[in-house]
Design a protein around this motif. Structure first.
Motif, PDB file in Angstrom:
ATOM      1  N   GLN A 222       0.833  -1.207   0.000  1.00 49.94           N
ATOM      2  CA  GLN A 222       0.000   0.000   0.000  1.00 49.94           C
ATOM      3  C   GLN A 222       0.864   1.253   0.000  1.00 49.94           C
ATOM      4  OE1 GLN A 222      -3.341   0.014  -0.343  1.00 49.94           O
ATOM      5  NE2 GLN A 222      -3.078  -2.191  -0.545  1.00 49.94           N
ATOM      6  N   VAL A 223       2.037   1.158   0.607  1.00 46.33           N
ATOM      7  CA  VAL A 223       2.843   2.369   0.769  1.00 46.33           C
ATOM      8  C   VAL A 223       4.186   2.299   0.043  1.00 46.33           C
ATOM      9  CG1 VAL A 223       1.787   3.039   2.955  1.00 46.33           C
ATOM     10  CG2 VAL A 223       3.738   1.492   2.963  1.00 46.33           C
ATOM     11  N   THR A 224       4.548   1.151  -0.530  1.00 47.90           N
ATOM     12  CA  THR A 224       5.872   1.057  -1.146  1.00 47.90           C
ATOM     13  C   THR A 224       5.781   1.244  -2.653  1.00 47.90           C
ATOM     14  OG1 THR A 224       5.596  -1.317  -1.309  1.00 47.90           O
ATOM     15  CG2 THR A 224       6.789  -0.503   0.591  1.00 47.90           C
ATOM     16  N   ARG A 225       6.933   1.583  -3.243  1.00 48.14           N
ATOM     17  CA  ARG A 225       6.989   1.744  -4.689  1.00 48.14           C
ATOM     18  C   ARG A 225       7.981   0.788  -5.334  1.00 48.14           C
ATOM     19  NH1 ARG A 225       7.462   8.046  -6.033  1.00 48.14           N
ATOM     20  NH2 ARG A 225       9.078   7.972  -4.437  1.00 48.14           N
ATOM     21  N   SER A 226       8.818   0.133  -4.523  1.00 50.94           N
ATOM     22  CA  SER A 226       9.809  -0.761  -5.114  1.00 50.94           C
ATOM     23  C   SER A 226       9.663  -2.158  -4.529  1.00 50.94           C
ATOM     24  CB  SER A 226      11.222  -0.238  -4.863  1.00 50.94           C
ATOM     25  OG  SER A 226      11.558  -0.435  -3.510  1.00 50.94           O
ATOM     26  N   PHE A 227      10.249  -3.120  -5.234  1.00 47.59           N
ATOM     27  CA  PHE A 227      10.134  -4.505  -4.805  1.00 47.59           C
ATOM     28  C   PHE A 227      10.888  -4.743  -3.501  1.00 47.59           C
ATOM     29  CE2 PHE A 227      11.403  -8.922  -4.723  1.00 47.59           C
ATOM     30  CZ  PHE A 227      10.196  -9.546  -4.956  1.00 47.59           C
ATOM     31  N   ARG A 228      12.108  -4.205  -3.440  1.00 53.34           N
ATOM     32  CA  ARG A 228      12.920  -4.443  -2.244  1.00 53.34           C
ATOM     33  C   ARG A 228      12.262  -3.898  -0.999  1.00 53.34           C
ATOM     34  NH1 ARG A 228      18.915  -2.562  -3.459  1.00 53.34           N
ATOM     35  NH2 ARG A 228      17.727  -0.854  -4.359  1.00 53.34           N
ATOM     36  N   SER A 229      11.702  -2.693  -1.085  1.00 57.37           N
ATOM     37  CA  SER A 229      11.056  -2.143   0.111  1.00 57.37           C
ATOM     38  C   SER A 229       9.802  -2.942   0.455  1.00 57.37           C
ATOM     39  CB  SER A 229      10.744  -0.659  -0.080  1.00 57.37           C
ATOM     40  OG  SER A 229       9.994  -0.444  -1.241  1.00 57.37           O
ATOM     41  N   THR A 230       9.092  -3.465  -0.566  1.00 52.68           N
ATOM     42  CA  THR A 230       7.914  -4.288  -0.286  1.00 52.68           C
ATOM     43  C   THR A 230       8.331  -5.544   0.462  1.00 52.68           C
ATOM     44  OG1 THR A 230       6.993  -3.524  -2.383  1.00 52.68           O
ATOM     45  CG2 THR A 230       5.884  -5.359  -1.314  1.00 52.68           C
ATOM     46  N   LEU A 231       9.390  -6.191  -0.028  1.00 48.71           N
ATOM     47  CA  LEU A 231       9.879  -7.419   0.602  1.00 48.71           C
ATOM     48  C   LEU A 231      10.294  -7.152   2.050  1.00 48.71           C
ATOM     49  CD1 LEU A 231      10.803 -10.414   0.245  1.00 48.71           C
ATOM     50  CD2 LEU A 231      12.988  -9.549  -0.544  1.00 48.71           C
ATOM     51  N   GLY A 232      11.087  -6.104   2.254  1.00 48.65           N
ATOM     52  CA  GLY A 232      11.581  -5.789   3.598  1.00 48.65           C
ATOM     53  C   GLY A 232      10.445  -5.446   4.547  1.00 48.65           C
ATOM     54  N   ALA A 233       9.549  -4.566   4.075  1.00 49.95           N
ATOM     55  CA  ALA A 233       8.449  -4.133   4.939  1.00 49.95           C
ATOM     56  C   ALA A 233       7.527  -5.305   5.263  1.00 49.95           C
ATOM     57  CB  ALA A 233       7.665  -3.012   4.270  1.00 49.95           C
ATOM     58  N   ALA A 234       7.302  -6.201   4.291  1.00 48.56           N
ATOM     59  CA  ALA A 234       6.423  -7.348   4.539  1.00 48.56           C
ATOM     60  C   ALA A 234       7.021  -8.252   5.616  1.00 48.56           C
ATOM     61  CB  ALA A 234       6.202  -8.125   3.240  1.00 48.56           C
ATOM     62  N   MET A 235       8.359  -8.428   5.583  1.00 46.53           N
ATOM     63  CA  MET A 235       8.984  -9.282   6.596  1.00 46.53           C
ATOM     64  C   MET A 235       8.866  -8.656   7.977  1.00 46.53           C
ATOM     65  SD  MET A 235      12.211 -10.584   4.307  1.00 46.53           S
ATOM     66  CE  MET A 235      13.102 -11.441   5.594  1.00 46.53           C
ATOM     67  N   VAL A 236       9.047  -7.332   8.058  1.00 45.92           N
ATOM     68  CA  VAL A 236       8.902  -6.644   9.345  1.00 45.92           C
ATOM     69  C   VAL A 236       7.454  -6.763   9.839  1.00 45.92           C
ATOM     70  CG1 VAL A 236       8.946  -4.391  10.472  1.00 45.92           C
ATOM     71  CG2 VAL A 236      10.791  -5.046   8.913  1.00 45.92           C
TER      72      VAL A 236
ATOM     73  N   GLY B 109      -3.562  -4.622  10.425  1.00 44.63           N
ATOM     74  CA  GLY B 109      -2.525  -3.797   9.799  1.00 44.63           C
ATOM     75  C   GLY B 109      -2.933  -3.373   8.398  1.00 44.63           C
ATOM     76  N   PHE B 110      -3.506  -4.316   7.658  1.00 43.40           N
ATOM     77  CA  PHE B 110      -3.935  -3.986   6.296  1.00 43.40           C
ATOM     78  C   PHE B 110      -5.036  -2.938   6.314  1.00 43.40           C
ATOM     79  CE2 PHE B 110      -6.723  -4.492   2.662  1.00 43.40           C
ATOM     80  CZ  PHE B 110      -5.817  -4.329   1.621  1.00 43.40           C
ATOM     81  N   VAL B 111      -5.991  -3.111   7.234  1.00 47.19           N
ATOM     82  CA  VAL B 111      -7.115  -2.172   7.302  1.00 47.19           C
ATOM     83  C   VAL B 111      -6.622  -0.760   7.605  1.00 47.19           C
ATOM     84  CG1 VAL B 111      -9.178  -1.574   8.642  1.00 47.19           C
ATOM     85  CG2 VAL B 111      -8.797  -3.936   7.908  1.00 47.19           C
ATOM     86  N   ILE B 112      -5.536  -0.670   8.411  1.00 45.71           N
ATOM     87  CA  ILE B 112      -4.982   0.653   8.701  1.00 45.71           C
ATOM     88  C   ILE B 112      -4.230   1.204   7.476  1.00 45.71           C
ATOM     89  CG2 ILE B 112      -3.259   1.875  10.087  1.00 45.71           C
ATOM     90  CD1 ILE B 112      -3.986  -0.153  12.356  1.00 45.71           C
TER      91      ILE B 112
ATOM     92  N   PRO C 240      -6.337   2.768   3.669  1.00 50.85           N
ATOM     93  CA  PRO C 240      -6.696   4.160   3.352  1.00 50.85           C
ATOM     94  C   PRO C 240      -5.464   5.016   3.053  1.00 50.85           C
ATOM     95  CG  PRO C 240      -7.695   3.452   5.423  1.00 50.85           C
ATOM     96  CD  PRO C 240      -6.742   2.387   5.027  1.00 50.85           C
ATOM     97  N   VAL C 241      -4.342   4.715   3.762  1.00 51.67           N
ATOM     98  CA  VAL C 241      -3.106   5.460   3.483  1.00 51.67           C
ATOM     99  C   VAL C 241      -2.696   5.227   2.033  1.00 51.67           C
ATOM    100  CG1 VAL C 241      -0.689   5.737   4.130  1.00 51.67           C
ATOM    101  CG2 VAL C 241      -2.389   5.239   5.889  1.00 51.67           C
ATOM    102  N   GLY C 242      -2.790   3.961   1.580  1.00 53.93           N
ATOM    103  CA  GLY C 242      -2.439   3.633   0.201  1.00 53.93           C
ATOM    104  C   GLY C 242      -3.351   4.349  -0.778  1.00 53.93           C
ATOM    105  N   VAL C 243      -4.635   4.368  -0.483  1.00 54.88           N
ATOM    106  CA  VAL C 243      -5.584   5.049  -1.373  1.00 54.88           C
ATOM    107  C   VAL C 243      -5.221   6.524  -1.473  1.00 54.88           C
ATOM    108  CG1 VAL C 243      -7.986   5.785  -1.604  1.00 54.88           C
ATOM    109  CG2 VAL C 243      -7.460   3.432  -0.963  1.00 54.88           C
ATOM    110  N   PHE C 244      -4.897   7.117  -0.309  1.00 57.74           N
ATOM    111  CA  PHE C 244      -4.537   8.535  -0.291  1.00 57.74           C
ATOM    112  C   PHE C 244      -3.265   8.784  -1.098  1.00 57.74           C
ATOM    113  CE2 PHE C 244      -1.895  11.800   1.813  1.00 57.74           C
ATOM    114  CZ  PHE C 244      -2.661  12.911   1.508  1.00 57.74           C
ATOM    115  N   LEU C 245      -2.231   7.945  -0.860  1.00 60.10           N
ATOM    116  CA  LEU C 245      -0.955   8.150  -1.559  1.00 60.10           C
ATOM    117  C   LEU C 245      -1.129   8.026  -3.066  1.00 60.10           C
ATOM    118  CD1 LEU C 245       1.637   6.229   0.646  1.00 60.10           C
ATOM    119  CD2 LEU C 245       1.376   8.693   0.365  1.00 60.10           C
ATOM    120  N   ARG C 246      -1.914   6.991  -3.480  1.00 62.40           N
ATOM    121  CA  ARG C 246      -2.086   6.776  -4.923  1.00 62.40           C
ATOM    122  C   ARG C 246      -2.831   7.936  -5.566  1.00 62.40           C
ATOM    123  NH1 ARG C 246      -2.382   1.376  -3.235  1.00 62.40           N
ATOM    124  NH2 ARG C 246      -4.605   1.542  -2.789  1.00 62.40           N
ATOM    125  N   SER C 247      -3.868   8.448  -4.878  1.00 62.27           N
ATOM    126  CA  SER C 247      -4.627   9.527  -5.507  1.00 62.27           C
ATOM    127  C   SER C 247      -3.783  10.797  -5.535  1.00 62.27           C
ATOM    128  CB  SER C 247      -5.946   9.755  -4.773  1.00 62.27           C
ATOM    129  OG  SER C 247      -5.754  10.612  -3.692  1.00 62.27           O
TER     130      SER C 247
END
Lengths: 262, 335
Positions: free
Chosen positions: B213-227, B262-265, B268-275
């Motif tokens: 929802q908040v990342t733009r790259s693969f590496r950050s998605t992978l890292g954030a998902a593990m955290v 966590g996803f529910v929180i 909306p942040v992702g929706v906001f960032l994308r718009s």
């Protein structure tokens, strides 16, 4: 006499038992810029897939850089730009990450990117004019820009031979112009380019040679044609012919190129 | 509260926390590749097949963990083969495999004379009954999964992103595809004790969905998902332990619900960032024949004026009431 970059003799490809390509003889010399043309379903994309090893040859012999295909492992010499449809995926990926995957042919397992890798990635982004968008998600780019990302990915591997499968399909004219400029740069550097195209558009002046496919066979192999002639190229005879009339009143940009050609 | 601190002192609780941390790291690591390949439900399918593996272990009095590993790996490779063949009704074939796995497992457990409760431990997790050897197995397997997922990231990323390109780059596609399938199967059995076979896919997929929802790259998605996975699994475990004085709260479902929260929180942040990103996309530079000048403009645009500033070639347009205002000398132009 240098070895041809691509040498396919009597090539045939069958998909699920049905013969698709038959009797293909194709030789491409170093530094050539060849356009593979033809109608939908004529087999031009299939031929590129056979030349890159994505489809096995039913018969015939393929040599790349003088090496029989079975023994060919020098993948870093080949850059492949597949037909679009695949810049995005289920997980966000940045432009830089996609282009960086073009360096895989140079990287050993479990080694981080070196300084040379990073320089090659930066340069590839520079050539396609997307350096300023390197950190953005690839899906936020327009279709034409995504196509440029895929070309940059191939460029990052610093190959000698490029295969591009319909890079301009569905791309607007300004982006087609950027693609054409990129290919011109590559061609001037001495790269060999095999381009599958339905319409050449701004790339027309760059082509050295046109190969027209029709129904799985090569119908024409010779100097570039105006796009209207591609459809009728097979009507002139059964054999490859290299002397075509050089009259293109309806497409002056092509005729001016041919007038200057040897 | 002091009860809770006491609880953390028990060895079974400490083993559970270790298992949760390792599972939380490993499951989203392989999950990221599954989501990238658009195989988010693969983990679910393998989980169903693994039920038969557990039941075989109960029937033969072998270790259910190891029989589950073997059957899950076989099932994952079979799924990969079906996928590679590209059968038009491949998803139907997969469905047959899933239901066969689940039904076979329940049937075999009955034949083994085991109660449904014993099987429930594997279906929905029983992290607090994890034995010492279980924890060691979980640690070793999870470490292998994380090392492969991070170490081979460039190769796995390229194969999932564009198979044809990866093949022409000389990568052995089949090897990497089977590797992902096998890693997914091993992850399923690792997470089996923590969240259970029926919920394992959630721990693989939900943290990835949250982080992207908040990342733009693969590496950050992978890292954030593990955290996020680690936070969810340990947080869910501690939450269920903390509330255990008041009610019977199972750790497995709690972990999954914490991940979903966590996803529910994040959504909306992702929706906001994308718009916001869409609004600020630069306007294309197109030659225009003429431009309109705005005579009277009651407002000075500038940084923090409240109007969205969008790049347009060499200048900035301010979006104002559906118009695009660009500074031109002393006045604004309509762009």
């Amino acid at each position: 006499m240098t070895e041809p970059v691509i040498d396919l003799q009597n090539g045939a490809v069958a998909i699920a038992g049905r013969p698709i390509l038959r009797g293909i003889d194709l030789t491409v010399g170093s530094g050539d810029f060849v356009a593979l043309m033809g109608a939908n379903g004529s087999g031009k994309s299939t031929l590129v897939r056979a030349l890159t090893g994505l489809l096995p040859l039913a018969t015939g012999e393929l040599r790349l850089f003088g090496t029989p295909f079975g023994a060919f492992h020098d993948w870093r010499r080949i850059g492949f730009v597949p037909q679009r449809g695949g810049a995005g995926s289920g997980v966000p990926a940045s432009v830089w990450e996609i282009v960086a995957s073009g360096r895989l042919t140079h990287r050993r397992l479990l080694r981080p990117l070196g300084r040379r890798d990073r320089a090659a990635i930066a340069e590839a982004l520079e050539v396609v004019g997307l350096s300023h968008r390197a950190q953005e998600g690839v899906t936020t780019l327009s279709g034409g820009q995504q196509q440029r990302v895929l070309i940059a990915r191939a460029l990052a591997g610093e190959p000698d031979l490029f295969f591009l499968d319909e890079p301009t399909a569905g791309v607007d004219l300004p982006n087609q112009q950027v693609l054409a400029d990129t290919l011109e740069t590559l061609s001037q550097r001495g790269s060999t380019i095999v381009l599958v195209a339905h319409e050449l558009g701004p790339m027309a002046p760059l082509i050295d040679r046109a190969v027209v496919m029709r129904d799985g066979r090569i119908a024409y192999d010779g100097p570039p044609l105006a796009s209207a002639e591609v459809a009728t190229a097979h009507l002139d005879g059964h054999h490859h012919h290299h002397d075509v009339p050089v009259r293109h009143d309806h497409a002056p940009h092509v005729s001016s190129l041919l007038d200057g050609a040897p | 509260m002091s009860d809770f601190i006491d609880l953390l002192g028990y060895p079974f609780m400490q083993r559970a926390i270790i298992a949760a941390v390792f599972t939380g790291l490993a499951a989203p690591a392989i999950g990221t590749y599954l989501v990238q390949r658009r195989q988010a439900l693969m983990g679910d399918g393998i989980g169903h097949v693994a039920v038969t593996g557990v039941a075989l272990g109960l029937l033969t009095h072998a270790s259910p963990t190891w029989t589950a590993v073997v059957v899950a790996v076989l099932g994952a490779v079979l799924i990969e083969v079906i996928r590679e063949r590209g059968h038009t009704n491949g998803d139907v074939a997969l469905a047959l495999l899933f239901y066969g796995g689940l039904a076979g497992g329940v049937l075999l457990t009955g034949l083994a004379g085991q109660s449904a409760n014993r099987l429930n431990e594997f279906l929905f997790g029983a992290i607090t009954t994890t034995s010492r050897t279980d924890v060691i197995v979980v640690m070793v397997l999870a470490a292998v999964i994380v090392l492969v997922c991070v170490g081979l990231a460039p190769q796995l990323f390229a194969v999932a992103q564009d198979q044809e390109f990866a093949r022409v780059a000389g990568l052995n596609i089949r090897f990497y595809n089977v590797l992902v399938a096998v890693l997914a199967a091993v992850t399923v059995t690792v997470a089996m004790r923590t969240v259970g076979l029926l919920l394992v896919s959630a721990l693989m997929v939900v943290p990835v969905a949250t982080s992207q929802q908040v990342t733009r790259s693969f590496r950050s998605t992978l890292g954030a998902a593990m955290v996020l996975g680690t936070v969810a699994s340990t947080g869910g475990l501690l939450l269920s332990a903390y509330t255990s004085n008041y009610a019977r709260v199972a750790p497995g479902p709690t972990i999954v619900l914490v991940a979903l929260a966590g996803f529910v929180i994040a959504w909306p942040v992702g929706v906001f960032l994308r718009s916001r990103r869409r609004l600020r996309q630069p306007f294309p530079v197109v030659e225009v024949a003429a431009h309109e000048v705005i005579d009277e403009h009651p407002h000075d645009h500038g940084r923090d004026c409240g109007h969205v500033a969008v790049e347009h070639g060499d200048h900035v347009d301010y979006v104002h009431g559906g118009h695009r205002h660009a500074v031109h000398g002393q006045h604004y132009d309509e762009h």
